[in-house]
Structure formats: C-alpha cells, structure tokens
Design an enzyme around this catalytic site. Structure first.
Site, short mmCIF file in Angstrom:
data_model
loop_
_atom_site.label_atom_id
_atom_site.label_comp_id
_atom_site.label_asym_id
_atom_site.label_seq_id
_atom_site.Cartn_x
_atom_site.Cartn_y
_atom_site.Cartn_z
CG HIS A 8 4.12 -4.86 -2.92
ND1 HIS A 8 4.31 -3.50 -2.85
CD2 HIS A 8 4.07 -5.30 -1.64
CE1 HIS A 8 4.38 -3.13 -1.58
NE2 HIS A 8 4.24 -4.20 -0.83
CD GLU A 35 1.86 -7.92 -0.06
OE1 GLU A 35 1.96 -7.67 1.17
OE2 GLU A 35 1.51 -7.07 -0.91
CG ASP A 37 -0.37 -5.18 3.32
OD1 ASP A 37 0.58 -5.78 3.82
OD2 ASP A 37 -0.27 -4.40 2.35
CG HIS A 50 0.19 -0.96 3.87
ND1 HIS A 50 0.66 0.15 4.53
CD2 HIS A 50 1.19 -1.88 3.91
CE1 HIS A 50 1.89 -0.09 4.96
NE2 HIS A 50 2.24 -1.30 4.59
CD GLU A 124 2.64 -7.43 5.88
OE1 GLU A 124 3.01 -6.68 6.83
OE2 GLU A 124 2.94 -7.22 4.69
#
Length: 266
Positions: A8, A35, A37, A50, A124
């Site tokens: 993450h 992962e 953003d 993020h 994301e």
C-alpha cells in the site's frame, strides 16, 4: 489459494509513502504488487500522491497538486516527515535524496518493468479533480506506451469513482478494473452497476464489521482486493473469503504470513 501481497503506497509502514524508496523496499520485501494513487499536475504529468495537496508530507507546503507543475514538485522533499529526528541521529545512514521526491507514475512503471520478477501495479485514480476524465485518458495513454493495455498486462486500475472505471473500460476494454467502496450500504447499488468481470475493493474494516457483506462478496462472481490488511487476524478473514489480493502497509510481515500457508491455502 494464497492471496497476492500488494504494498500500500509502497512499504509505507517503514518508509515515506509513495516515494521511490518505499516502492523499492516493497519489491525487496517480496511484494507481489505495488499500490499507488495518482493525480494529474498542471502540466499533464501523473504523479504518485494521495492527497489533493502536499501539506501532510511536505512540511505544510501549500498548493494543490492540480495547480503545480512537475518541475516545482521535484523540488520538494516528501519523505523527511516520516523520520523528523533523523538529522539529529549521528548514526543514521546517509540519505539518498533521489528516494525522497515526488514520484511520477512513469518512473514507477519503469521500476516495475525492470524488476527481476513480475510486479503488479494497482493504480488508483483520485476523484473528484478539476481535470475529470483527462486523468484516465492520460493513464491509458501511458499504459499503451508500455504495452500494458491488454488482458495480460501487470496492471489494475482502481477507483472509488464508478464513472472513472467506465472511462477506462471504454478506452482500454481489456485492462482489469477494481471498484473500490468504503461503506457496506453501497454494495447493493454497486453490484447492479459494475461489470461481471470487474473486481471489487472493500476496506477490511467493513468486512470485519459487516459479516453479511463479507459473505455476499465471497459468493459473488467478482474477485476481491481488500485494503488495508495489516494483521494476522485480518489476513485470516481474507483467506476465509477467498480474497485475490491483500493490500497492506506491512508487505514484509504479510509476505511471511502468506508464505507460511500451505500451497493450497488451507
């Protein structure tokens, strides 16, 4: 089946999130995937950040990502907040400043492509944003440059915004998508909206607090990617549901737990 271990924002428990150092550490720790953003800068670059701004990670630096150019972002240190007393430690290792700046998605993709084993990227897209669908268009263009817009590409696109994933499906129909959601009561509506081959991404808190949701997801045709799984108990719940991937702040710990499972996952 053993779930994939996805880091993450990189190895974010031990390193500053979304930095090159965090992602390299996650690969070294044995993560199956990374992962991140992504947000779009004023001059059209996708960067791994993020929040809408950098106040949390860059010493209260004001200004929205969407109003800043990449050259300005590259001047910032977004890692020192993680170790605020490091400069007072005479025994601290010498800092590699190249690991501390704002990271572009392109650079992260290069790192994943150069890894000695297959590394999945879970990307994301953040919404709402002033650029709307341009975020997904830029993302698909970048995936196409890398040849990562086919069914076998090591990439999944995730979002809480249903319309964002619809755009990805129109632009790159073979790219896998993950519908994220954060409240159990959203699932009845979402399950009627998403494609049969879409993955779903609930938070571990909702699965823990709402067993009914957990088992409805397990019985659905959708693969499940769960965030953010950091304890053995949370992993055990994910295993019982047949989860495909666990997204974790602690990739080294989770790697050890998953590797200790029998090959058949029992």
């Amino acid at each position: 089946m053993r779930p994939q271990v996805v880091a993450h924002r990189g190895d974010s428990e031990e390193n500053a999130e979304h930095t090159l150092g965090a992602f390299l550490a996650a690969i070294e720790a044995g993560a199956d995937g990374l992962e991140c953003d992504v947000r779009l800068t004023a001059d059209g670059h996708l960067v791994c950040v993020h929040d809408r701004d950098l106040r949390r990670v860059a010493a209260q630096r004001r200004g929205l990502i969407s109003t800043m150019e990449l050259a300005d972002l590259h001047q910032l240190d977004v890692a020192s907040w993680k170790r605020p007393w490091a400069e007072l430690d005479d025994e601290a290792p010498v800092v590699d400043e190249s690991m501390h700046g704002v990271l572009t998605l392109r650079r992260l993709m290069e790192v994943a492509a150069a890894a000695p084993r297959r590394i999945e990227l879970l990307i994301e897209t953040k919404h709402p944003t002033r650029y709307g669908g341009l975020v997904e268009r830029r993302l698909v263009q970048l995936l196409s440059e890398f040849g990562w817009d086919g069914a076998d590409a090591p990439v999944r696109v995730m979002s809480f915004a249903h319309t964002a994933l619809q755009r990805v499906q129109r632009l790159a129909p073979e790219v896998r998508v993950v519908q994220l959601f954060e409240r159990a009561e959203m699932w009845p509506a979402l399950r009627r909206m998403i494609g049969r081959d879409w993955m779903v991404g609930p938070g571990i808190g909702e699965l823990t607090d709402h067993p009914g949701l957990a088992w409805r997801l397990a019985e659905s045709p959708h693969e499940i990617n769960v965030w953010t799984v950091n304890t053995p108990e949370q992993l055990a719940l994910c295993r019982s549901l047949g989860v495909t991937a666990v997204i974790t702040d602690r990739p080294r710990v989770m790697r050890g737990l998953v590797d200790a499972l029998p090959a058949d996952g029992t």
